[in-house]
Design an enzyme around this catalytic site. Sequence first.
Site, PDB file in Angstrom:
ATOM      1  N   GLU A 136       0.850  -1.005   0.101  1.00 56.14           N
ATOM      2  CA  GLU A 136       0.135  -0.014   0.060  1.00 56.14           C
ATOM      3  C   GLU A 136       1.029   1.158   0.142  1.00 56.14           C
ATOM      4  OE1 GLU A 136      -2.533   0.311   3.351  1.00 56.14           O
ATOM      5  OE2 GLU A 136      -3.561   2.301   2.626  1.00 56.14           O
ATOM      6  N   ARG A 176       5.088 -12.740   9.805  1.00 54.84           N
ATOM      7  CA  ARG A 176       5.726 -11.394   9.794  1.00 54.84           C
ATOM      8  C   ARG A 176       7.007 -11.486  10.219  1.00 54.84           C
ATOM      9  NH1 ARG A 176       1.677  -7.411   8.441  1.00 54.84           N
ATOM     10  NH2 ARG A 176       2.904  -5.610   8.860  1.00 54.84           N
ATOM     11  N   LYS A 217       4.317   0.579   9.286  1.00 55.55           N
ATOM     12  CA  LYS A 217       4.429   1.903   8.522  1.00 55.55           C
ATOM     13  C   LYS A 217       3.857   3.091   9.461  1.00 55.55           C
ATOM     14  CE  LYS A 217       3.190   0.165   4.846  1.00 55.55           C
ATOM     15  NZ  LYS A 217       2.483  -0.153   3.355  1.00 55.55           N
TER      16      LYS A 217
END
Length: 564
Positions: A39, A265, A275
Amino acid sequence: MSKKINDITEHSNFIHKIIDEDLKNEKHSGRVHTRFPPEPNGYLHIGHAKSICLNFGTAKKYNGLCNLRFDDTNPAREEIEYVEAIKSDIKWLGFDWEDRLFFASDYFEQLYDYAVQLIKLDKAFVCDLNADEMRKYRGTLTEKGQNSPFRNRSIEENLVLFEGMKNGEFKKGKCVLRAKIDMKSPNLNLRDPIIYRILHAEHDRTGDKWCIYPMYDYTHPISDAIEGITHSLCSLEFEDHRPFYDWLLDTLKLKNHPQQIEFARLNITNTVMSKRKLRSLVEEGLVDGWDDPRMPTISGLRRRGYTPKSIREFCDIVGVAKSNSVVDIAMLEHCVREDLDQNAKRGMAILKPLRVVIENYPEDKEELLIAENHPKNPEMGTRQMPFSKVIYIEHDDFLEDPPKKFFRLAPGREVRLKHAYFIKCVSVIKDEQTGDIIELRCTYDPETKSGSGFNKRKVKGTLHWVSEKHALKAEVRLYDNMMIDESEGNTDDFKNRINEKSIEKLPNCLVEQSFANAEKGEHFQFLRHGYFCVDVKDTTKEKLVFNRTVSLRDTWAKISKKNK
Ligand code: ATP
Ligand code: MG
């Protein structure tokens, strides 16, 4: 230890076992096609690097393809700056999407048509509940949900309302489009999830064409299917979303049905990996931008002096697992140290200079001494180091009253200067007021010139040095972990864990003359100090700035040896 990217699978990788099985069964007609779907709402971090290495690496291993697809469905948070930064970071890491650069927004038209199709199948409806009401109706993990009072709207009414949403007839929040699945499902993601919301926002790519935007969970599976993705690799938190992924593709009867596979992850000690959090550090000015050398962003690591190879190697060693864990940051440091050890030119830099006058060295004499650029790699050549009467050594390399095991310089002691001569300290000069040591007087032995074969006396210490007349001024920046470990600091707000001592700027360093030709970003080993690179941002014609990438001490190699 140095394995190539396409050897990524040599480490435990359950995903490749699944793919091997799929290939055997000729699932997806023997194709492997992955994608990396960022994204564009921030810069990439080392966690994304893991996903990039996995997606592009898997495609490479199976002679397949990997797409880059921007998941740009949230115009409020996304910016072109991030798109460009992400592209250049992926390239820098050594991967190539060739002609397969896509944007979820490319599919807005198709996504809309599929939503209309869902309505026609009586599998989607326009719902007017507000956010609070919707939460109440949704139920909880232990409590079933209830049907929305708008769930039984007719197909015709839904078509009209959805078109109205598209045409901008409603304000933000007035209504949403929801999939019609099962409010009693134990999986909350199947309780009539929202698939479209109204947002009167300008989109970077589609401008003001749309005022409704598809949700990520709706966009992602359809984009995967459109692109012919075979294996949709995503992180573990999407496991509960997989039933919706499959429901959607099955309901729409899309020809290509990718297999979603979840992996753990990457988490690393002493850092933050989100982020959102990284962005708040940047926006509040707590760091020097996204590429601050302390940041775990790809751009931060690059500016710090990490190499693409070292990051790929790290992702490789970490492997791909099915359960979450935290990796020691020392392991990342180990990887860059290994790479730079082999490839970085050696050089001398004095971080805390102490002046040394060599009393018996002729006043105007200058010599050019030969220094190798790499001790194990003669192909990297040699350089000339000017030597003269006044030199600088590291302040810490002298002690007036040394303890037993101190093998460096002290009054009456003799040491070797690397690539030069033996020197002996004959007197110490102090500041009259403060008593601080400001200069040493030494003598040198002309017989002991490096390379002359002299070996009559044993000296225990070898020091690095620079010649006063020839040295260049430089600023050197040393770094420590950006965050205090979670087990130590206050964990309520991650900002309380910021390590106040994560950067130390030494503005008065002296480096050898040969660094005058150093290029921005070039890597060096400063003897006895670690690996450094020329800072790309703050270095100017007038001022050299170096970042320490990593020190010489390898704590991870020690830990992993102990555990063996
Ligand atoms: P963040 O929470 O840091 O914003 P994200 O998952 O929202 O991360 P995206 O841009 O959506 O960021 O991520 C793109 C891809 O990278 C996704 O497939 C995601 O699963 C993967 N990814 C993100 N963070 C990690 C991580 N720490 N380890 C492995 N993969 C990750
Ligand atoms: Mg995300």
